[in-house]
Scaffold this motif. Structure first.
Motif, PDB file in Angstrom:
ATOM      1  N   ALA A 265      -6.002   3.022   4.839  1.00  0.00           N
ATOM      2  CA  ALA A 265      -6.904   4.154   5.065  1.00  0.00           C
ATOM      3  C   ALA A 265      -7.636   4.021   6.399  1.00  0.00           C
ATOM      4  CB  ALA A 265      -7.912   4.244   3.913  1.00  0.00           C
ATOM      5  N   TRP A 266      -7.936   2.796   6.812  1.00  0.00           N
ATOM      6  CA  TRP A 266      -8.639   2.580   8.073  1.00  0.00           C
ATOM      7  C   TRP A 266      -7.728   2.720   9.289  1.00  0.00           C
ATOM      8  CZ3 TRP A 266     -11.806  -2.099   6.006  1.00  0.00           C
ATOM      9  CH2 TRP A 266     -13.131  -1.711   5.774  1.00  0.00           C
ATOM     10  N   THR A 267      -6.456   2.324   9.159  1.00  0.00           N
ATOM     11  CA  THR A 267      -5.625   2.163  10.349  1.00  0.00           C
ATOM     12  C   THR A 267      -4.501   3.182  10.486  1.00  0.00           C
ATOM     13  OG1 THR A 267      -4.175   0.588   9.198  1.00  0.00           O
ATOM     14  CG2 THR A 267      -6.079  -0.324  10.356  1.00  0.00           C
ATOM     15  N   ASP A 268      -4.157   3.886   9.430  1.00  0.00           N
ATOM     16  CA  ASP A 268      -3.011   4.799   9.488  1.00  0.00           C
ATOM     17  C   ASP A 268      -3.450   6.151  10.044  1.00  0.00           C
ATOM     18  OD1 ASP A 268      -0.675   6.157   9.224  1.00  0.00           O
ATOM     19  OD2 ASP A 268      -0.593   6.084   7.037  1.00  0.00           O
ATOM     20  N   GLU A 269      -3.318   6.285  11.353  1.00  0.00           N
ATOM     21  CA  GLU A 269      -3.739   7.526  11.999  1.00  0.00           C
ATOM     22  C   GLU A 269      -2.878   8.714  11.573  1.00  0.00           C
ATOM     23  OE1 GLU A 269      -6.408   7.886  13.590  1.00  0.00           O
ATOM     24  OE2 GLU A 269      -6.970   5.773  13.813  1.00  0.00           O
ATOM     25  N   GLU A 270      -1.670   8.432  11.093  1.00  0.00           N
ATOM     26  CA  GLU A 270      -0.805   9.518  10.618  1.00  0.00           C
ATOM     27  C   GLU A 270      -1.169   9.955   9.200  1.00  0.00           C
ATOM     28  OE1 GLU A 270       3.211   8.266  10.953  1.00  0.00           O
ATOM     29  OE2 GLU A 270       3.158   8.093  13.153  1.00  0.00           O
ATOM     30  N   ARG A 271      -2.051   9.199   8.554  1.00  0.00           N
ATOM     31  CA  ARG A 271      -2.561   9.534   7.218  1.00  0.00           C
ATOM     32  C   ARG A 271      -1.420   9.749   6.227  1.00  0.00           C
ATOM     33  NH1 ARG A 271      -8.309  12.481   7.957  1.00  0.00           N
ATOM     34  NH2 ARG A 271      -8.846  11.564   9.974  1.00  0.00           N
ATOM     35  N   SER A 272      -0.493   8.810   6.216  1.00  0.00           N
ATOM     36  CA  SER A 272       0.691   8.942   5.361  1.00  0.00           C
ATOM     37  C   SER A 272       0.357   8.833   3.873  1.00  0.00           C
ATOM     38  CB  SER A 272       1.723   7.873   5.741  1.00  0.00           C
ATOM     39  OG  SER A 272       1.178   6.576   5.631  1.00  0.00           O
ATOM     40  N   MET A 273      -0.820   8.295   3.513  1.00  0.00           N
ATOM     41  CA  MET A 273      -1.193   8.204   2.093  1.00  0.00           C
ATOM     42  C   MET A 273      -1.721   9.525   1.548  1.00  0.00           C
ATOM     43  SD  MET A 273      -2.964   4.556   1.119  1.00  0.00           S
ATOM     44  CE  MET A 273      -4.464   4.912   2.021  1.00  0.00           C
ATOM     45  N   GLU A 274      -2.055  10.443   2.424  1.00  0.00           N
ATOM     46  CA  GLU A 274      -2.658  11.698   1.976  1.00  0.00           C
ATOM     47  C   GLU A 274      -1.712  12.447   1.035  1.00  0.00           C
ATOM     48  OE1 GLU A 274      -4.946  15.622   3.819  1.00  0.00           O
ATOM     49  OE2 GLU A 274      -4.001  14.141   5.149  1.00  0.00           O
ATOM     50  N   GLY A 275      -2.228  12.795  -0.150  1.00  0.00           N
ATOM     51  CA  GLY A 275      -1.457  13.523  -1.140  1.00  0.00           C
ATOM     52  C   GLY A 275      -0.566  12.644  -1.992  1.00  0.00           C
ATOM     53  N   MET A 276      -0.447  11.352  -1.692  1.00  0.00           N
ATOM     54  CA  MET A 276       0.408  10.455  -2.456  1.00  0.00           C
ATOM     55  C   MET A 276      -0.360   9.856  -3.633  1.00  0.00           C
ATOM     56  SD  MET A 276       2.572   7.170  -1.176  1.00  0.00           S
ATOM     57  CE  MET A 276       3.761   8.276  -0.427  1.00  0.00           C
ATOM     58  N   THR A 277       0.283   9.783  -4.791  1.00  0.00           N
ATOM     59  CA  THR A 277      -0.358   9.189  -5.968  1.00  0.00           C
ATOM     60  C   THR A 277      -0.283   7.667  -5.868  1.00  0.00           C
ATOM     61  OG1 THR A 277       0.292  11.076  -7.320  1.00  0.00           O
ATOM     62  CG2 THR A 277      -0.394   9.085  -8.475  1.00  0.00           C
TER      63      THR A 277
END
Length: 250
Positions: free
Chosen positions: A152-164
């Motif tokens: 959450a701190w380092t992923d500027e692409e926000r790949s976790m967004e919307g993922m369960t």
């Protein structure tokens, strides 16, 4: 404390070290799993040394040998002057760790420590993580709270967004009064250097303090700089109470 008593204390200390590592996982409440071989070795050495001391004193007593006089002490020596024979009485305090293990068995650090311990700092650069994806069964991606926060701190692409995502930790009250934390303590060496990893949950009622939960939900990404966020928010879709894990730390 005479030498036989000293030997018994050594044996008990060694038994405490072995009892918390060989037959149980109690040592995981205090140190990393990698220290197990060293604790076993230390316990074995303490028991051996204690047994040697007791055996030597027992043989000496059977032979009727007189105990040696400490230097400077003669027949007329006044022991009230501070030159006591053997170890001082305070040496009996060495038994306290043994009593703590066998009688009290202090638990792992919990919510009190999590409320007062320092939180992890954003990594200077992104870590090396596996590519995110749903679990093979089609369920949520399971990860440690430490990894979740680092992403959450380092992923500027926000790949976790919307993922369960599935996280496991214990409940900690939020001092600010908004929601509660799902937390896990991380230690590099032992419990004394533990830092807290936590996520903020505001959409579920606060469960009992120190109870363990497995939660499934999604990351709520903030606006702006990810590294400026102190506590990342987690929206819960489902949660269930679980037993305390054998190793409570990350």
């Amino acid at each position: 404390m005479n030498r036989i008593a000293q030997g018994i204390v050594l044996v008990l200390l060694g038994a405490g070290a072995l009892g918390s590592t060989v037959s149980t996982d109690l040592y995981l409440n205090y140190v990393q799993a990698g220290f197990r071989p060293f604790l076993i070795a230390a316990g074995a050495v303490l028991i051996a040394l204690g047994a040697i001391v007791v055996a030597a004193e027992a043989r000496s007593a059977l032979r009727g040998d007189a105990p040696a006089e400490p230097a400077g002490c003669g027949p007329g020596h006044d022991e009230s002057g501070g030159h006591g024979h053997g170890a001082p009485r305070v040496a009996w305090l060495l038994l306290l760790p043994v009593l703590a293990v066998f009688v009290v068995a202090p638990p792992a650090l919990g919510s009190y420590t999590a409320e007062n311990a320092s939180t992890g700092e954003p990594p200077s650069e992104g870590g090396s993580y596996d590519e995110l994806g749903e679990a093979e069964s089609g369920g949520p991606a399971e990860m440690e709270i430490q990894e979740f926060i680092a992403r959450a701190w380092t992923d500027e692409e926000r790949s976790m967004e919307g993922m369960t995502v599935r996280l496991t930790g214990f409940a900690v009250p939020a001092p600010e009064g908004e929601g509660w934390y799902l937390a896990r303590l991380q230690m590099a060496c032992c419990a004394a250097d533990a830092i807290v990893n936590r996520v903020l949950i505001t959409d579920r009622p606060e469960p009992p303090e120190d109870s363990w939960w497995r939660v499934e939900g999604t990351w709520q990404p903030p606006e702006g700089d990810l590294r400026s966020v102190r506590d990342h928010r987690f929206s819960v879709a489902a949660m269930e109470e679980v037993d305390n894990p054998p190793d409570p730390y990350e």
